[in-house]
Design a protein around this motif. Structure first.
Motif, PDB file in Angstrom:
ATOM      1  N   VAL A  77       0.977  -1.263   0.101  1.00  0.00           N
ATOM      2  CA  VAL A  77       0.117   0.008   0.000  1.00  0.00           C
ATOM      3  C   VAL A  77       0.839   1.453  -0.243  1.00  0.00           C
ATOM      4  O   VAL A  77       0.655   2.198  -0.722  1.00  0.00           O
ATOM      5  N   ALA A  78       2.066   1.394   0.885  1.00  0.00           N
ATOM      6  CA  ALA A  78       3.022   2.467   0.856  1.00  0.00           C
ATOM      7  C   ALA A  78       3.564   2.827  -0.412  1.00  0.00           C
ATOM      8  O   ALA A  78       3.480   3.984  -0.763  1.00  0.00           O
ATOM      9  N   THR A  79       4.029   1.633  -1.220  1.00  0.00           N
ATOM     10  CA  THR A  79       4.416   1.784  -2.500  1.00  0.00           C
ATOM     11  C   THR A  79       3.774   2.367  -3.303  1.00  0.00           C
ATOM     12  O   THR A  79       3.899   3.316  -4.332  1.00  0.00           O
ATOM     13  N   CYS A  80       2.424   1.943  -3.360  1.00  0.00           N
ATOM     14  CA  CYS A  80       1.337   2.603  -4.177  1.00  0.00           C
ATOM     15  C   CYS A  80       1.192   4.195  -4.153  1.00  0.00           C
ATOM     16  O   CYS A  80       1.187   4.724  -5.225  1.00  0.00           O
ATOM     17  N   PHE A  81       1.152   4.381  -2.718  1.00  0.00           N
ATOM     18  CA  PHE A  81       1.107   5.874  -2.736  1.00  0.00           C
ATOM     19  C   PHE A  81       2.365   6.731  -2.737  1.00  0.00           C
ATOM     20  O   PHE A  81       2.359   7.797  -3.285  1.00  0.00           O
ATOM     21  N   GLN A  82       3.343   5.958  -2.816  1.00  0.00           N
ATOM     22  CA  GLN A  82       4.795   6.576  -3.572  1.00  0.00           C
ATOM     23  C   GLN A  82       4.649   6.745  -4.862  1.00  0.00           C
ATOM     24  O   GLN A  82       5.059   7.763  -5.404  1.00  0.00           O
ATOM     25  N   ALA A 105       9.145  13.696  -3.855  1.00  0.00           N
ATOM     26  CA  ALA A 105      10.236  14.028  -3.598  1.00  0.00           C
ATOM     27  C   ALA A 105      11.295  13.424  -4.260  1.00  0.00           C
ATOM     28  O   ALA A 105      12.293  13.924  -5.110  1.00  0.00           O
ATOM     29  N   ARG A 106      11.414  12.115  -4.111  1.00  0.00           N
ATOM     30  CA  ARG A 106      12.305  11.239  -5.215  1.00  0.00           C
ATOM     31  C   ARG A 106      12.101  11.595  -6.543  1.00  0.00           C
ATOM     32  O   ARG A 106      13.111  11.713  -7.162  1.00  0.00           O
ATOM     33  N   ASP A 107      10.723  11.707  -7.164  1.00  0.00           N
ATOM     34  CA  ASP A 107      10.683  12.295  -8.458  1.00  0.00           C
ATOM     35  C   ASP A 107      11.349  13.541  -8.905  1.00  0.00           C
ATOM     36  O   ASP A 107      11.685  13.746 -10.119  1.00  0.00           O
ATOM     37  N   TYR A 130      15.328  16.212 -11.984  1.00  0.00           N
ATOM     38  CA  TYR A 130      16.275  17.234 -12.165  1.00  0.00           C
ATOM     39  C   TYR A 130      17.827  16.942 -11.763  1.00  0.00           C
ATOM     40  O   TYR A 130      18.711  17.669 -11.707  1.00  0.00           O
ATOM     41  N   ALA A 131      18.123  15.562 -11.358  1.00  0.00           N
ATOM     42  CA  ALA A 131      19.233  15.016 -11.401  1.00  0.00           C
ATOM     43  C   ALA A 131      20.045  15.627 -10.079  1.00  0.00           C
ATOM     44  O   ALA A 131      21.128  16.151 -10.191  1.00  0.00           O
ATOM     45  N   GLY A 132      19.230  16.113  -9.189  1.00  0.00           N
ATOM     46  CA  GLY A 132      19.774  16.846  -7.950  1.00  0.00           C
ATOM     47  C   GLY A 132      18.627  17.074  -6.802  1.00  0.00           C
ATOM     48  O   GLY A 132      17.521  17.040  -7.019  1.00  0.00           O
ATOM     49  N   GLY A 133      19.093  17.766  -5.880  1.00  0.00           N
ATOM     50  CA  GLY A 133      18.297  17.971  -4.611  1.00  0.00           C
ATOM     51  C   GLY A 133      17.462  19.165  -4.584  1.00  0.00           C
ATOM     52  O   GLY A 133      16.402  19.609  -3.732  1.00  0.00           O
ATOM     53  N   LYS A 134      18.021  20.365  -5.322  1.00  0.00           N
ATOM     54  CA  LYS A 134      17.399  21.582  -4.975  1.00  0.00           C
ATOM     55  C   LYS A 134      15.940  21.970  -5.217  1.00  0.00           C
ATOM     56  O   LYS A 134      15.132  22.555  -4.093  1.00  0.00           O
ATOM     57  N   GLN A 135      15.286  21.448  -6.119  1.00  0.00           N
ATOM     58  CA  GLN A 135      13.947  21.477  -6.208  1.00  0.00           C
ATOM     59  C   GLN A 135      12.986  20.689  -5.342  1.00  0.00           C
ATOM     60  O   GLN A 135      11.890  21.023  -4.939  1.00  0.00           O
ATOM     61  N   GLU A 179      14.152  12.451   3.497  1.00  0.00           N
ATOM     62  CA  GLU A 179      14.698  10.819   3.472  1.00  0.00           C
ATOM     63  C   GLU A 179      14.508  10.495   1.882  1.00  0.00           C
ATOM     64  O   GLU A 179      15.433   9.841   1.316  1.00  0.00           O
ATOM     65  N   GLY A 180      13.512  10.916   1.291  1.00  0.00           N
ATOM     66  CA  GLY A 180      13.086  10.513  -0.177  1.00  0.00           C
ATOM     67  C   GLY A 180      14.222  11.275  -0.911  1.00  0.00           C
ATOM     68  O   GLY A 180      14.806  10.600  -2.056  1.00  0.00           O
ATOM     69  N   VAL A 181      14.672  12.379  -0.743  1.00  0.00           N
ATOM     70  CA  VAL A 181      15.525  13.183  -1.557  1.00  0.00           C
ATOM     71  C   VAL A 181      16.830  12.297  -1.504  1.00  0.00           C
ATOM     72  O   VAL A 181      17.698  12.357  -2.455  1.00  0.00           O
ATOM     73  N   GLY A 182      17.242  11.970  -0.060  1.00  0.00           N
ATOM     74  CA  GLY A 182      18.603  11.342  -0.025  1.00  0.00           C
ATOM     75  C   GLY A 182      18.545  10.076  -0.805  1.00  0.00           C
ATOM     76  O   GLY A 182      19.766   9.783  -1.048  1.00  0.00           O
ATOM     77  N   THR A 183      17.656   9.337  -0.915  1.00  0.00           N
ATOM     78  CA  THR A 183      17.789   8.230  -1.927  1.00  0.00           C
ATOM     79  C   THR A 183      18.262   8.430  -3.204  1.00  0.00           C
ATOM     80  O   THR A 183      18.988   7.423  -3.560  1.00  0.00           O
ATOM     81  N   ILE A 184      17.707   9.655  -3.736  1.00  0.00           N
ATOM     82  CA  ILE A 184      18.396   9.839  -4.968  1.00  0.00           C
ATOM     83  C   ILE A 184      19.722  10.428  -4.936  1.00  0.00           C
ATOM     84  O   ILE A 184      20.544   9.978  -6.018  1.00  0.00           O
ATOM     85  N   LEU A 185      19.899  11.323  -4.139  1.00  0.00           N
ATOM     86  CA  LEU A 185      21.505  12.013  -3.982  1.00  0.00           C
ATOM     87  C   LEU A 185      22.100  10.554  -3.811  1.00  0.00           C
ATOM     88  O   LEU A 185      23.459  10.941  -4.149  1.00  0.00           O
ATOM     89  N   GLY A 186      21.962   9.668  -3.023  1.00  0.00           N
ATOM     90  CA  GLY A 186      22.773   8.510  -2.807  1.00  0.00           C
ATOM     91  C   GLY A 186      23.248   7.902  -3.970  1.00  0.00           C
ATOM     92  O   GLY A 186      24.080   7.208  -4.218  1.00  0.00           O
ATOM     93  N   ALA A 187      21.949   7.924  -5.157  1.00  0.00           N
ATOM     94  CA  ALA A 187      22.361   7.190  -6.329  1.00  0.00           C
ATOM     95  C   ALA A 187      23.191   7.771  -7.052  1.00  0.00           C
ATOM     96  O   ALA A 187      23.974   7.338  -8.011  1.00  0.00           O
ATOM     97  N   ILE A 188      23.113   9.329  -7.055  1.00  0.00           N
ATOM     98  CA  ILE A 188      23.818  10.040  -7.948  1.00  0.00           C
ATOM     99  C   ILE A 188      25.469  10.107  -7.343  1.00  0.00           C
ATOM    100  O   ILE A 188      26.287  10.295  -8.270  1.00  0.00           O
ATOM    101  N   ASN A 189      25.709  10.029  -6.243  1.00  0.00           N
ATOM    102  CA  ASN A 189      26.801  10.118  -5.457  1.00  0.00           C
ATOM    103  C   ASN A 189      27.246   9.133  -4.985  1.00  0.00           C
ATOM    104  O   ASN A 189      26.533   8.348  -4.011  1.00  0.00           O
ATOM    105  N   ARG A 190      28.244   8.191  -5.204  1.00  0.00           N
ATOM    106  CA  ARG A 190      28.852   6.974  -4.811  1.00  0.00           C
ATOM    107  C   ARG A 190      29.452   6.997  -3.554  1.00  0.00           C
ATOM    108  O   ARG A 190      29.528   6.280  -2.684  1.00  0.00           O
ATOM    109  N   GLU A 191      30.481   8.157  -3.366  1.00  0.00           N
ATOM    110  CA  GLU A 191      31.213   8.193  -2.153  1.00  0.00           C
ATOM    111  C   GLU A 191      30.712   8.849  -0.991  1.00  0.00           C
ATOM    112  O   GLU A 191      29.487   9.690  -1.223  1.00  0.00           O
TER     113      GLU A 191
END
Length: 457
Positions: free
Chosen positions: A347-352, A388-390, A395-400, A418-430
């Motif tokens: 259910v939570a994934t559907c709302f995401q 937030a993840r979308d 935008y391939a970044g976290g500003k927006q 936290e959702g923003v962080g999941t994408i920033l973590g994918a963009i940045n490996r270190e």
């Protein structure tokens, strides 16, 4: 009525009645084999190029480039599907076998050309009115400045220029051809820099040439290696775009064979690759512009999430509201009700997924996205997390994305970041760059949430 075949990374059409795509007459240069005669009498040359049949049609893709195998042609002609009717009652069994044998034989000796740039421009096409001019013009832009520039321009001109809108899907095919040439035949790089503009035509164009003439076993072997090149593995975001694009390509190649496409995804090298590939598969399954996949249901818009294996449910549910919204007429309260009918644990994934659709529907205007997420009620936090993840992915970044979270109800901001962080973590490996990326866009209070999403302890 038209015959729609699927092979080598693209859907292509063959008119099967004389009035479907121009005259059925062929010149004296045509082959005289039984299959060629079926091809000629059906009027296929009015739509398609096929050198062996002296066919010079421009409406559908070039068959010499596609190189479909016999099994694919025979199956699709006989069974239909994806918007194409079955022709088993319209052509005799012998005729079906003949045309299925003829097309791959006719294309076996033809070369698959890379894009050839010239001086054609978009502005020049507006003045000339020359048929199919925009295909070459946008291809030239992709070849010279990269496919992302061409696809962005295409998305704009699709809304503003009638000649572009009328041929947009085929134009994006040519952008795919040119994108592959821009990256000197490196399909992985080309896929990584694509977009779904005009119904995924770019992916069709790239995979059309990359998988041209290959049988399914060969496609599987090539797919396993496609996104392993060092240039694509510089960061997880770029790698994701490649394997996601591959998922699109597998569905396009196979004629929306969902089980085969998922099975092929699971033969990729890593768990990240396998799961990300399924995302492209499920997104392509939702594309109904070229015919409705048999793995969609108007009565149960959650289908096929309810029948796929547990390992494939994640991306199915992350895409599912795109289908639900289409069925319920974009009534967001009804979409929320459907999400609550999802399987236990999903259910939570559907709302995401609802959040992802809210961001796209509002064109990334934060206050409007938040308003749509309010329809999620007690699951509003999951909707904002998905939005937030979308935002960050788009935008391939976290500003927006950070702007969205900062405007969200206070009780949901931590989870949003936290959702923003999941994408920033994918963009940045270190670890250090992940910490820096979170710190740059996140209020100090929510930095731990962003780092949690980025997998930084």
């Amino acid at each position: 009525m038209k015959l729609r075949l699927f092979s080598a990374g693209v859907i292509f059409l063959l008119a099967l009645v004389a009035n479907g795509c121009g005259s059925s007459k062929q010149s004296a240069g045509s082959s005289s084999s039984p299959g060629a005669k079926v091809f000629a009498s059906a009027g296929c040359a009015g739509c398609h190029m096929l050198k062996a049949a002296n066919a010079k049609g421009q409406i559908g893709p070039n068959l010499d480039e596609l190189k479909p195998d016999q099994a694919t042609v025979a199956h699709q002609v006989r069974t239909g599907g994806n918007g194409m009717p079955s022709f088993k009652d319209r052509l005799s069994g012998n005729q079906l076998a003949q045309v299925a044998s003829f097309v791959p034989q006719a294309t076996s000796g033809s070369n698959v050309p890379l894009f050839k740039p010239d001086a054609t421009t978009i502005a020049g096409c507006e003045k000339s009115g020359k048929p199919f001019c925009y295909r070459q013009a946008f291809g030239n832009l992709a070849y010279k400045e990269g496919p992302q520039k061409a696809l962005a321009q295409l998305a704009t001109d699709d809304r503003q220029i009638s000649g572009v809108h009328a041929d947009c899907h085929q134009i994006s095919h040519w952008v795919g051809h040119a994108g592959l040439a821009h990256y000197k035949g490196d399909a992985a790089q080309a896929l990584s820099h694509g977009a779904m503009t005009c119904n995924s035509g770019y992916y069709h164009g790239v995979l059309q040439l990359a998988f041209a003439g290959l049988q399914k076993g060969q496609v599987v072997r090539k797919a396993r290696k496609l996104c392993t090149t060092p240039a694509v593995n510089t960061d997880d975001f770029l790698l994701y775009q490649c394997v996601h694009g591959l998922g699109h390509g597998l569905m396009i190649y196979s004629g929306d064979d969902l089980p085969w496409s998922l099975k092929t995804c699971h033969k990729l090298q890593t768990e990240f690759d396998r799961v990300s590939c399924t995302g492209g598969v499920f997104m392509q399954n939702l594309d109904t512009t070229m015919g409705v996949s048999k793995y969609l249901s108007s009565k149960n818009p959650i289908y096929p999430c309810t029948i796929v294996a547990s390992r494939d449910k994640l991306y199915c549910y992350l895409m599912v509201t795109s289908r639900i919204l289409t069925i319920d007429g974009y009534k967001w309260n009804k979409t929320a009700a459907w999400c609550r009918k999802a399987e236990r644990g999903w259910v939570a994934t559907c709302f995401q997924s609802m959040g992802r659709d809210a961001s796209g529907t509002t064109r990334y205007v934060a206050k409007n996205t938040i308003q749509l997420c309010s329809y999620a009620g007690k699951d509003e936090d999951e909707c904002l997390y998905g939005a937030a993840r979308d935002y960050a992915n788009n935008y391939a970044g976290g500003k927006q994305a950070a702007a969205l979270c900062n405007q969200s109800p206070k009780q949901y901001r931590g989870y949003c970041f936290e959702g923003v962080g999941t994408i920033l973590g994918a963009i940045n490996r270190e670890t250090n760059t992940r910490k820096s990326a979170c710190a740059q866009v996140t209020p100090r209070r929510y930095v731990p949430d962003c780092l949690r999403g980025a997998a930084v302890s």
